[in-house]
Design a protein around this motif. Structure first.
Motif, PDB file in Angstrom:
ATOM      1  N   PRO A  36       0.880  -1.324   0.151  1.00 29.94           N
ATOM      2  CA  PRO A  36       0.136  -0.077  -0.077  1.00 29.94           C
ATOM      3  C   PRO A  36       0.749   1.107  -0.060  1.00 29.94           C
ATOM      4  CG  PRO A  36      -0.953  -1.603   1.581  1.00 29.94           C
ATOM      5  CD  PRO A  36       0.214  -2.096   1.158  1.00 29.94           C
ATOM      6  N   HIS A  37       1.963   1.447   0.626  1.00 34.94           N
ATOM      7  CA  HIS A  37       2.649   2.343   0.616  1.00 34.94           C
ATOM      8  C   HIS A  37       3.208   2.936  -0.907  1.00 34.94           C
ATOM      9  CE1 HIS A  37       5.002   5.587   2.995  1.00 34.94           C
ATOM     10  NE2 HIS A  37       5.792   5.410   1.927  1.00 34.94           N
ATOM     11  N   ALA A  38       3.253   1.916  -1.472  1.00 39.78           N
ATOM     12  CA  ALA A  38       3.740   1.977  -2.904  1.00 39.78           C
ATOM     13  C   ALA A  38       2.802   3.148  -3.821  1.00 39.78           C
ATOM     14  CB  ALA A  38       4.127   1.027  -3.746  1.00 39.78           C
ATOM     15  N   LEU A  39       1.606   2.960  -3.253  1.00 43.63           N
ATOM     16  CA  LEU A  39       0.604   3.859  -3.731  1.00 43.63           C
ATOM     17  C   LEU A  39       0.727   5.288  -3.756  1.00 43.63           C
ATOM     18  CD1 LEU A  39      -2.542   1.704  -3.217  1.00 43.63           C
ATOM     19  CD2 LEU A  39      -1.351   1.890  -5.355  1.00 43.63           C
ATOM     20  N   ARG A  40       1.261   5.543  -2.208  1.00 45.33           N
ATOM     21  CA  ARG A  40       1.686   7.100  -1.984  1.00 45.33           C
ATOM     22  C   ARG A  40       3.022   7.424  -3.035  1.00 45.33           C
ATOM     23  NH1 ARG A  40       0.540   9.702   2.673  1.00 45.33           N
ATOM     24  NH2 ARG A  40       2.450  10.436   2.565  1.00 45.33           N
ATOM     25  N   HIS A  41       3.811   6.538  -3.184  1.00 46.25           N
ATOM     26  CA  HIS A  41       4.992   6.878  -4.108  1.00 46.25           C
ATOM     27  C   HIS A  41       4.490   7.259  -5.430  1.00 46.25           C
ATOM     28  CE1 HIS A  41       8.397   6.369  -1.214  1.00 46.25           C
ATOM     29  NE2 HIS A  41       7.552   5.628  -0.813  1.00 46.25           N
ATOM     30  N   ALA A  42       3.390   6.296  -5.882  1.00 51.82           N
ATOM     31  CA  ALA A  42       2.965   6.383  -7.342  1.00 51.82           C
ATOM     32  C   ALA A  42       2.125   7.870  -7.528  1.00 51.82           C
ATOM     33  CB  ALA A  42       1.837   5.140  -7.498  1.00 51.82           C
ATOM     34  N   CYS A  43       1.218   7.935  -6.304  1.00 44.44           N
ATOM     35  CA  CYS A  43       0.803   9.307  -6.225  1.00 44.44           C
ATOM     36  C   CYS A  43       1.940  10.474  -6.277  1.00 44.44           C
ATOM     37  CB  CYS A  43       0.058   9.475  -5.032  1.00 44.44           C
ATOM     38  SG  CYS A  43      -0.820  10.965  -4.929  1.00 44.44           S
ATOM     39  N   GLY A  44       2.891  10.362  -5.708  1.00 50.28           N
ATOM     40  CA  GLY A  44       3.795  11.556  -5.748  1.00 50.28           C
ATOM     41  C   GLY A  44       4.456  11.637  -7.157  1.00 50.28           C
ATOM     42  N   VAL A  45       4.837  10.507  -7.838  1.00 47.70           N
ATOM     43  CA  VAL A  45       5.339  10.555  -9.312  1.00 47.70           C
ATOM     44  C   VAL A  45       4.395  11.147  -9.999  1.00 47.70           C
ATOM     45  CG1 VAL A  45       5.875   8.930 -11.162  1.00 47.70           C
ATOM     46  CG2 VAL A  45       6.913   8.517  -8.802  1.00 47.70           C
ATOM     47  N   HIS A  46       3.232  10.760  -9.823  1.00 46.99           N
ATOM     48  CA  HIS A  46       2.064  11.232 -10.810  1.00 46.99           C
ATOM     49  C   HIS A  46       1.948  12.851 -10.633  1.00 46.99           C
ATOM     50  CE1 HIS A  46      -1.747  11.724 -13.089  1.00 46.99           C
ATOM     51  NE2 HIS A  46      -2.058  12.289 -11.949  1.00 46.99           N
ATOM     52  N   LEU A  47       1.916  13.381  -9.503  1.00 50.13           N
ATOM     53  CA  LEU A  47       1.848  14.787  -9.022  1.00 50.13           C
ATOM     54  C   LEU A  47       3.069  15.365  -9.838  1.00 50.13           C
ATOM     55  CD1 LEU A  47       0.897  14.815  -5.299  1.00 50.13           C
ATOM     56  CD2 LEU A  47      -0.691  15.435  -7.301  1.00 50.13           C
ATOM     57  N   ILE A  48       4.254  14.852  -9.520  1.00 53.13           N
ATOM     58  CA  ILE A  48       5.486  15.650 -10.232  1.00 53.13           C
ATOM     59  C   ILE A  48       5.393  15.708 -11.666  1.00 53.13           C
ATOM     60  CG2 ILE A  48       7.999  15.338 -10.609  1.00 53.13           C
ATOM     61  CD1 ILE A  48       7.248  16.300  -7.735  1.00 53.13           C
ATOM     62  N   ASN A  49       4.787  14.433 -12.342  1.00 48.44           N
ATOM     63  CA  ASN A  49       4.845  14.384 -13.799  1.00 48.44           C
ATOM     64  C   ASN A  49       3.733  15.210 -14.388  1.00 48.44           C
ATOM     65  OD1 ASN A  49       7.149  12.517 -14.230  1.00 48.44           O
ATOM     66  ND2 ASN A  49       5.702  10.725 -14.018  1.00 48.44           N
ATOM     67  N   SER A  50       2.822  15.521 -13.547  1.00 46.05           N
ATOM     68  CA  SER A  50       1.623  16.408 -13.874  1.00 46.05           C
ATOM     69  C   SER A  50       2.034  18.073 -13.565  1.00 46.05           C
ATOM     70  CB  SER A  50       0.170  16.100 -13.094  1.00 46.05           C
ATOM     71  OG  SER A  50       0.123  14.851 -13.542  1.00 46.05           O
ATOM     72  N   GLY A  51       3.367  18.115 -13.254  1.00 44.75           N
ATOM     73  CA  GLY A  51       3.813  19.690 -13.229  1.00 44.75           C
ATOM     74  C   GLY A  51       3.526  20.258 -11.874  1.00 44.75           C
ATOM     75  N   ALA A  52       3.378  19.373 -10.695  1.00 44.94           N
ATOM     76  CA  ALA A  52       3.176  19.716  -9.361  1.00 44.94           C
ATOM     77  C   ALA A  52       4.728  20.151  -8.895  1.00 44.94           C
ATOM     78  CB  ALA A  52       2.488  19.035  -8.453  1.00 44.94           C
ATOM     79  N   ASP A  53       4.839  21.235  -8.171  1.00 43.37           N
ATOM     80  CA  ASP A  53       6.218  21.203  -7.591  1.00 43.37           C
ATOM     81  C   ASP A  53       6.195  20.213  -6.232  1.00 43.37           C
ATOM     82  OD1 ASP A  53       5.000  22.663  -5.328  1.00 43.37           O
ATOM     83  OD2 ASP A  53       5.093  24.502  -6.326  1.00 43.37           O
ATOM     84  N   THR A  54       7.435  20.100  -5.791  1.00 42.58           N
ATOM     85  CA  THR A  54       7.565  19.098  -4.784  1.00 42.58           C
ATOM     86  C   THR A  54       6.992  19.792  -3.162  1.00 42.58           C
ATOM     87  OG1 THR A  54       9.733  20.316  -4.215  1.00 42.58           O
ATOM     88  CG2 THR A  54       9.646  18.474  -5.376  1.00 42.58           C
ATOM     89  N   ARG A  55       6.689  20.968  -3.246  1.00 42.93           N
ATOM     90  CA  ARG A  55       6.069  21.429  -1.892  1.00 42.93           C
ATOM     91  C   ARG A  55       4.480  21.087  -1.883  1.00 42.93           C
ATOM     92  NH1 ARG A  55       6.061  21.795   2.894  1.00 42.93           N
ATOM     93  NH2 ARG A  55       5.111  23.245   3.948  1.00 42.93           N
TER      94      ARG A  55
END
Length: 85
Positions: A33-52
């Motif tokens: 399940p924790h891998a889903l958090r990482h996948a969400c983070g990757v998706h956010l970054i690839n969609s243009g979200a900044d790290t903050r």
């Protein structure tokens, strides 16, 4: 958060087992399940979200591992920097 085919709540352990079996069958590797958090983070970054934004979305208000990351990186660079720390 999730319900079974019978409408009963799915426990954390049941969800972990279902995700593990499904990911093994579809991806050939067992996800947790924790891998889903990482996948969400990757998706956010690839969609243009900044790290903050990613930190706030994933409830990492202030985390030392994220301190040196900059919003202009793509997920590959961000994750590489994250895992090298």
């Amino acid at each position: 958060m999730f319900v079974s085919e019978r409408g009963a709540p799915v426990s954390v352990e049941e969800f972990r087992k279902m995700l593990g079996r499904l990911s093994e069958r579809v991806l050939g590797v067992t996800w947790h399940p924790h891998a889903l958090r990482h996948a969400c983070g990757v998706h956010l970054i690839n969609s243009g979200a900044d790290t903050r934004t990613m930190q706030q979305y994933l409830c990492h208000a202030s985390h030392p591992k994220h301190a040196g990351l900059h919003g202009t990186h793509r997920a590959t660079n961000v994750l590489s920097a994250f895992y090298q720390m």
